[in-house]
Design a protein around this motif. Sequence first.
Motif, PDB file in Angstrom:
ATOM      1  N   GLY A  92     -61.522  37.755 -89.207  1.00 48.16           N
ATOM      2  CA  GLY A  92     -61.680  36.713 -88.200  1.00 48.16           C
ATOM      3  C   GLY A  92     -62.206  35.390 -88.711  1.00 48.16           C
ATOM      4  O   GLY A  92     -62.401  34.468 -87.940  1.00 48.16           O
ATOM      5  N   ARG A  93     -62.419  35.275 -90.017  1.00 49.52           N
ATOM      6  CA  ARG A  93     -62.953  34.004 -90.508  1.00 49.52           C
ATOM      7  C   ARG A  93     -61.853  32.952 -90.533  1.00 49.52           C
ATOM      8  O   ARG A  93     -60.674  33.250 -90.615  1.00 49.52           O
ATOM      9  N   ASP A  94     -62.273  31.711 -90.483  1.00 51.42           N
ATOM     10  CA  ASP A  94     -61.357  30.591 -90.412  1.00 51.42           C
ATOM     11  C   ASP A  94     -60.574  30.422 -91.715  1.00 51.42           C
ATOM     12  O   ASP A  94     -61.096  30.693 -92.804  1.00 51.42           O
ATOM     13  N   MET A  95     -59.349  29.970 -91.588  1.00 49.98           N
ATOM     14  CA  MET A  95     -58.507  29.737 -92.764  1.00 49.98           C
ATOM     15  C   MET A  95     -59.169  28.789 -93.754  1.00 49.98           C
ATOM     16  O   MET A  95     -58.978  28.912 -94.960  1.00 49.98           O
ATOM     17  N   LEU A  96     -59.954  27.826 -93.287  1.00 51.84           N
ATOM     18  CA  LEU A  96     -60.584  26.871 -94.195  1.00 51.84           C
ATOM     19  C   LEU A  96     -61.561  27.531 -95.167  1.00 51.84           C
ATOM     20  O   LEU A  96     -61.847  26.976 -96.223  1.00 51.84           O
ATOM     21  N   THR A  97     -62.058  28.724 -94.825  1.00 48.52           N
ATOM     22  CA  THR A  97     -62.964  29.402 -95.751  1.00 48.52           C
ATOM     23  C   THR A  97     -62.233  29.816 -97.031  1.00 48.52           C
ATOM     24  O   THR A  97     -62.872  30.167 -98.012  1.00 48.52           O
ATOM     25  N   THR A 144     -63.265  17.912 -92.478  1.00 49.40           N
ATOM     26  CA  THR A 144     -63.762  19.289 -92.384  1.00 49.40           C
ATOM     27  C   THR A 144     -64.473  19.677 -93.682  1.00 49.40           C
ATOM     28  O   THR A 144     -65.688  19.676 -93.739  1.00 49.40           O
ATOM     29  N   ILE A 145     -63.715  19.964 -94.700  1.00 50.02           N
ATOM     30  CA  ILE A 145     -64.276  20.496 -95.944  1.00 50.02           C
ATOM     31  C   ILE A 145     -65.331  19.560 -96.533  1.00 50.02           C
ATOM     32  O   ILE A 145     -66.426  19.998 -96.886  1.00 50.02           O
ATOM     33  N   MET A 191     -68.728  20.095-109.901  1.00 50.69           N
ATOM     34  CA  MET A 191     -68.318  19.024-110.772  1.00 50.69           C
ATOM     35  C   MET A 191     -67.924  19.564-112.143  1.00 50.69           C
ATOM     36  O   MET A 191     -68.294  19.019-113.159  1.00 50.69           O
ATOM     37  N   LYS A 192     -67.150  20.622-112.158  1.00 50.57           N
ATOM     38  CA  LYS A 192     -66.771  21.238-113.424  1.00 50.57           C
ATOM     39  C   LYS A 192     -66.033  20.270-114.341  1.00 50.57           C
ATOM     40  O   LYS A 192     -66.233  20.255-115.542  1.00 50.57           O
ATOM     41  N   ALA A 193     -65.181  19.429-113.781  1.00 52.41           N
ATOM     42  CA  ALA A 193     -64.427  18.471-114.598  1.00 52.41           C
ATOM     43  C   ALA A 193     -65.164  17.145-114.731  1.00 52.41           C
ATOM     44  O   ALA A 193     -64.629  16.191-115.271  1.00 52.41           O
ATOM     45  N   GLY A 194     -66.372  17.074-114.233  1.00 54.42           N
ATOM     46  CA  GLY A 194     -67.151  15.849-114.329  1.00 54.42           C
ATOM     47  C   GLY A 194     -66.986  14.917-113.139  1.00 54.42           C
ATOM     48  O   GLY A 194     -67.519  13.814-113.145  1.00 54.42           O
ATOM     49  N   ILE A 195     -66.241  15.346-112.120  1.00 56.77           N
ATOM     50  CA  ILE A 195     -66.103  14.535-110.914  1.00 56.77           C
ATOM     51  C   ILE A 195     -66.428  15.392-109.698  1.00 56.77           C
ATOM     52  O   ILE A 195     -66.250  16.604-109.715  1.00 56.77           O
ATOM     53  N   ASP A 196     -66.914  14.748-108.659  1.00 51.92           N
ATOM     54  CA  ASP A 196     -67.230  15.504-107.450  1.00 51.92           C
ATOM     55  C   ASP A 196     -65.962  15.697-106.612  1.00 51.92           C
ATOM     56  O   ASP A 196     -64.910  15.106-106.880  1.00 51.92           O
ATOM     57  N   LEU A 197     -66.076  16.528-105.588  1.00 54.52           N
ATOM     58  CA  LEU A 197     -64.927  16.872-104.755  1.00 54.52           C
ATOM     59  C   LEU A 197     -64.355  15.642-104.053  1.00 54.52           C
ATOM     60  O   LEU A 197     -63.141  15.486-103.959  1.00 54.52           O
ATOM     61  N   GLU A 198     -65.217  14.757-103.574  1.00 56.51           N
ATOM     62  CA  GLU A 198     -64.747  13.552-102.885  1.00 56.51           C
ATOM     63  C   GLU A 198     -63.873  12.709-103.813  1.00 56.51           C
ATOM     64  O   GLU A 198     -62.821  12.203-103.408  1.00 56.51           O
ATOM     65  N   PHE A 214     -60.912  29.407-104.131  1.00 58.48           N
ATOM     66  CA  PHE A 214     -60.576  28.496-105.229  1.00 58.48           C
ATOM     67  C   PHE A 214     -61.813  27.966-105.941  1.00 58.48           C
ATOM     68  O   PHE A 214     -61.800  27.796-107.161  1.00 58.48           O
ATOM     69  N   THR A 215     -62.891  27.733-105.204  1.00 62.21           N
ATOM     70  CA  THR A 215     -64.118  27.308-105.880  1.00 62.21           C
ATOM     71  C   THR A 215     -64.649  28.439-106.753  1.00 62.21           C
ATOM     72  O   THR A 215     -65.152  28.186-107.847  1.00 62.21           O
ATOM     73  N   ASP A 216     -64.505  29.681-106.302  1.00 62.60           N
ATOM     74  CA  ASP A 216     -64.912  30.824-107.120  1.00 62.60           C
ATOM     75  C   ASP A 216     -64.078  30.894-108.404  1.00 62.60           C
ATOM     76  O   ASP A 216     -64.615  31.132-109.490  1.00 62.60           O
ATOM     77  N   LEU A 217     -62.765  30.693-108.285  1.00 69.06           N
ATOM     78  CA  LEU A 217     -61.903  30.718-109.475  1.00 69.06           C
ATOM     79  C   LEU A 217     -62.297  29.637-110.474  1.00 69.06           C
ATOM     80  O   LEU A 217     -62.239  29.848-111.689  1.00 69.06           O
ATOM     81  N   ALA A 218     -62.701  28.476-109.948  1.00 66.56           N
ATOM     82  CA  ALA A 218     -63.075  27.359-110.816  1.00 66.56           C
ATOM     83  C   ALA A 218     -64.539  27.425-111.246  1.00 66.56           C
ATOM     84  O   ALA A 218     -65.018  26.548-111.955  1.00 66.56           O
ATOM     85  N   ARG A 219     -65.241  28.469-110.785  1.00 70.46           N
ATOM     86  CA  ARG A 219     -66.673  28.634-111.068  1.00 70.46           C
ATOM     87  C   ARG A 219     -67.476  27.439-110.580  1.00 70.46           C
ATOM     88  O   ARG A 219     -68.396  26.961-111.243  1.00 70.46           O
ATOM     89  N   LEU A 220     -67.111  26.969-109.392  1.00 75.34           N
ATOM     90  CA  LEU A 220     -67.839  25.880-108.729  1.00 75.34           C
ATOM     91  C   LEU A 220     -68.651  26.477-107.590  1.00 75.34           C
ATOM     92  O   LEU A 220     -68.345  27.572-107.096  1.00 75.34           O
ATOM     93  N   PRO A 221     -69.671  25.773-107.118  1.00 72.87           N
ATOM     94  CA  PRO A 221     -70.457  26.277-105.997  1.00 72.87           C
ATOM     95  C   PRO A 221     -69.597  26.409-104.728  1.00 72.87           C
ATOM     96  O   PRO A 221     -68.716  25.579-104.490  1.00 72.87           O
ATOM     97  N   ARG A 222     -69.871  27.437-103.964  1.00 71.76           N
ATOM     98  CA  ARG A 222     -69.190  27.584-102.669  1.00 71.76           C
ATOM     99  C   ARG A 222     -69.594  26.455-101.745  1.00 71.76           C
ATOM    100  O   ARG A 222     -70.709  25.948-101.826  1.00 71.76           O
ATOM    101  N   LEU A 223     -68.671  26.078-100.842  1.00 71.61           N
ATOM    102  CA  LEU A 223     -68.933  24.940 -99.962  1.00 71.61           C
ATOM    103  C   LEU A 223     -69.718  25.331 -98.716  1.00 71.61           C
ATOM    104  O   LEU A 223     -70.377  24.514 -98.127  1.00 71.61           O
ATOM    105  N   ALA A 224     -69.586  26.555 -98.277  1.00 70.77           N
ATOM    106  CA  ALA A 224     -70.359  27.002 -97.108  1.00 70.77           C
ATOM    107  C   ALA A 224     -70.395  28.506 -97.063  1.00 70.77           C
ATOM    108  O   ALA A 224     -69.665  29.165 -97.691  1.00 70.77           O
TER     109      ALA A 224
END
Length: 104
Positions: A84-89, A31-32, A1-8, A94-104
Motif C-alpha cells: 500500500g505504499r505510494d509509488m514515489l517511495t 514532491t520528492i 551527493m555521491k557524484a559531488g552534486i545534490d539532488l536539486e 534507487f537511492t539504496d542502489l546508489a548508496r545515497l541516503p533515503r529521502l523519507a
Amino acid sequence: MKAGIDLETAVAIINQGSGANFFSQRVVPHTILQGKLDGTGALEITIKDVLLFFEEAARLRAATPVAAAISTIQHEILKSGPEGRDMLTAINYFTDLARLPRLA
C-alpha cells in the motif's frame, strides 16, 4: 551527493537536456525534493496498470522491452517494503542502489 552534486542540482541538469520530462519537471520538484513521497497512488495500482499495458501490447504484438525492464524493477520494489505504499517511495530503491541516503 555521491557524484559531488545534490539532488536539486542533478534534477536541474536533467531538466536542461533531453532527459527532461513531466515527472522531472513537475512531480519531482513538488514532491520528492520537498520530502513528500505520497500522492501518486499505491505501487500495487501502478503494477496493475502496467500489466494491463502488457495485455494490450501482446494483443497488438508490440515489443515492450523497456516496459518489461521497468516492470521487473517495480516487482523488486514491491518485495522490498510494506503493501500500500505510494509509488514515489520507489525513489528509495534507487537511492539504496546508489548508496545515497533515503529521502523519507
